[in-house]
Write a protein that holds these residues in place. Structure first.
Motif, PDB file in Angstrom:
ATOM      1  N   PRO A 160       0.810  -1.224   0.000  1.00 50.02           N
ATOM      2  CA  PRO A 160       0.000   0.000   0.000  1.00 50.02           C
ATOM      3  C   PRO A 160       0.842   1.272   0.000  1.00 50.02           C
ATOM      4  O   PRO A 160       0.484   2.248  -0.668  1.00 50.02           O
ATOM      5  N   SER A 164       0.612   3.916  -2.946  1.00 45.98           N
ATOM      6  CA  SER A 164       0.138   5.236  -2.526  1.00 45.98           C
ATOM      7  C   SER A 164       1.091   6.331  -2.993  1.00 45.98           C
ATOM      8  O   SER A 164       0.660   7.368  -3.524  1.00 45.98           O
ATOM      9  N   LEU A 168      -0.517   8.482  -5.749  1.00 49.09           N
ATOM     10  CA  LEU A 168      -1.140   9.632  -5.104  1.00 49.09           C
ATOM     11  C   LEU A 168      -0.322  10.920  -5.217  1.00 49.09           C
ATOM     12  O   LEU A 168      -0.881  12.010  -5.116  1.00 49.09           O
ATOM     13  N   SER A 175      -4.158  14.969  -2.243  1.00 53.58           N
ATOM     14  CA  SER A 175      -3.793  13.718  -1.577  1.00 53.58           C
ATOM     15  C   SER A 175      -2.686  13.908  -0.539  1.00 53.58           C
ATOM     16  O   SER A 175      -2.052  12.935  -0.132  1.00 53.58           O
ATOM     17  N   SER A 178      -2.596  11.574   2.699  1.00 58.89           N
ATOM     18  CA  SER A 178      -2.268  10.171   2.393  1.00 58.89           C
ATOM     19  C   SER A 178      -0.788  10.019   2.068  1.00 58.89           C
ATOM     20  O   SER A 178      -0.130   9.069   2.523  1.00 58.89           O
ATOM     21  N   ALA A 182       1.996   7.920   4.206  1.00 59.53           N
ATOM     22  CA  ALA A 182       2.772   6.888   3.519  1.00 59.53           C
ATOM     23  C   ALA A 182       4.269   7.116   3.709  1.00 59.53           C
ATOM     24  O   ALA A 182       5.026   6.170   3.963  1.00 59.53           O
ATOM     25  N   ILE A 277      -6.603   2.943  -6.431  1.00 60.42           N
ATOM     26  CA  ILE A 277      -5.834   4.027  -5.796  1.00 60.42           C
ATOM     27  C   ILE A 277      -6.409   4.354  -4.419  1.00 60.42           C
ATOM     28  O   ILE A 277      -5.676   4.475  -3.424  1.00 60.42           O
ATOM     29  N   GLU A 280      -5.597   1.605  -1.782  1.00 58.01           N
ATOM     30  CA  GLU A 280      -4.246   1.675  -1.229  1.00 58.01           C
ATOM     31  C   GLU A 280      -4.134   2.825  -0.235  1.00 58.01           C
ATOM     32  O   GLU A 280      -3.511   2.687   0.823  1.00 58.01           O
ATOM     33  N   ALA A 281      -4.759   3.950  -0.554  1.00 55.85           N
ATOM     34  CA  ALA A 281      -4.775   5.079   0.384  1.00 55.85           C
ATOM     35  C   ALA A 281      -5.502   4.695   1.670  1.00 55.85           C
ATOM     36  O   ALA A 281      -5.080   5.071   2.769  1.00 55.85           O
ATOM     37  N   VAL A 284      -3.157   2.652   3.880  1.00 53.59           N
ATOM     38  CA  VAL A 284      -2.112   3.496   4.463  1.00 53.59           C
ATOM     39  C   VAL A 284      -2.691   4.329   5.604  1.00 53.59           C
ATOM     40  O   VAL A 284      -2.105   4.416   6.691  1.00 53.59           O
TER      41      VAL A 284
END
Length: 359
Positions: A160, A164, A168, A175, A178, A182, A277, A280-281, A284
């Motif tokens: 992730p 991310s 992102l 973003s 996030s 990350a 997307i 994965e955010a 995280v």
């Protein structure tokens, strides 16, 4: 799934007397108090954040009442399928390392770990819960089961974080939260691996006159962590487990796709990519330092998805994280004992926690 609670274990794993899983009442109360506090914080912080994002409690209630039951059930069911795939991944990891872990035991460990993880800060309770249940139900040593759980955590963290950052960053500044989380997780992993590769932790504990049993335990866990990291660099293990992880994430992305579109057929590949997307955010942000990533999860996604979809996805995500685990807690008494042990751990026997470490 064995609902009788007759997990297979040995005396040296869980104390004298075979299935001697009991811990004193005060410690058990502390364990459940942690989860109740986590649930309360998660509920209050998530609800408060969503109310602020959608414009008040009335708007939030309207959205909740407008959620279509078929969307909720379909998304929930697909997440469950993805969890079965991840359970098979744990079985695969064990097989590649020479251990036999039935898929049903893997699923029990993963669902229980997810339940505890979402109610503890930074998902911290997931790994020890999975490790204890794997050890109890398969007869693996605590050392090996912990190493397997750490390896799973590596996959569930780095993938992730990687996607991310890759997907992102182009969406900045929307973003930003996030991406920031990350980067923080990546830094913590890199720093943690670097720090764990030395014996400075044990040196610090000796300087503060920590008990020798604790120093021995920490040393053993540090070596297990490094062993899991080393195992993850083997292409024989890395390639198939990453492949299975990506398959499970694509399945989960389809669950989010249904939330975003309300459709049950893949008619818009662009939305499926967007769902991937956002998924994965989501993972995280769940690893943020609050139970279930509350506040971080809501505000981190608020600028990159609609308010309606955010509320529905948060409801689905939390229901799937909490409801199956709660059912297992009610149905299987032994799992409740294992969770108590995972939440309130004491170092009693260093040898029992570090045996058979060659994962």
């Amino acid at each position: 799934m064995d609902t009788s609670g007759n997990a297979r274990t040995t005396n040296e794993h869980y104390g004298d007397g075979g299935m001697n899983l009991s811990i004193d009442r005060d410690r058990a109360k502390r364990a459940w108090k942690k989860l109740l506090i986590g649930l309360l914080l998660l509920s209050v912080l998530s609800a408060g954040s969503l109310m602020h994002i959608v414009g008040g409690p009335g708007n939030l209630l309207d959205i909740l009442l407008s959620i279509r039951l078929n969307v909720l059930l379909a998304s929930f069911s697909i997440l469950f399928i993805a969890e079965i795939v991840k359970s098979w991944r744990l079985t695969l990891i064990g097989r590649l390392l020479g251990f036999r872990i039935p898929v049903k035991d893997s699923l029990l460990a993963r669902i229980s770990g997810r339940f505890v993880g979402v109610l503890t800060p930074a998902y911290a309770g997931a790994t020890p819960t999975r490790a204890i249940i794997i050890s109890a139900y398969t007869g693996l040593s605590p050392g090996n089961s912990f190493g397997l759980s750490v390896y799973e955590s590596i996959l569930d963290s780095f993938i992730p974080v990687f996607f991310s950052l890759l997907l992102l960053i182009p969406l900045l500044p929307d973003s930003w939260l996030s991406v920031l989380v990350a980067l923080f997780i990546l830094g913590m992993w890199i720093g943690g691996i670097g720090y764990a590769s030395t014996d400075r932790i044990e040196g610090f504990l000796r300087r503060i006159n920590a008990p020798e049993e604790l120093i021995c335990y920490v040393s053993g866990q540090r070596k297990l962590f490094l062993s899991a990291i080393k195992s993850s660099t083997s292409t024989r293990i890395l390639l198939p487990t990453i492949t299975v992880t990506l398959i499970s994430h694509v399945i989960e992305a389809y669950a989010l796709y249904i939330v975003l579109t309300g459709h049950f057929s893949l008619v818009d590949p662009v939305f499926l990519i967007k769902a991937f997307i956002l998924l994965e955010a989501s993972y995280v942000l769940t690893m943020s330092p609050t139970p279930g990533g509350s506040v971080f999860f809501e505000y981190g996604l608020s600028d990159i998805m609609s308010s309606y979809s955010l509320v529905v996805w948060r409801v689905v995500f939390l229901l799937f994280s909490i409801l199956p685990g709660a059912v297992i807690l009610v149905a299987i008494k032994s799992v409740r004992n294992y969770i108590e042990q995972a939440l309130v751990r004491e170092v009693k026997d260093c040898a029992a926690s570090t045996d058979n470490q060659d994962i």
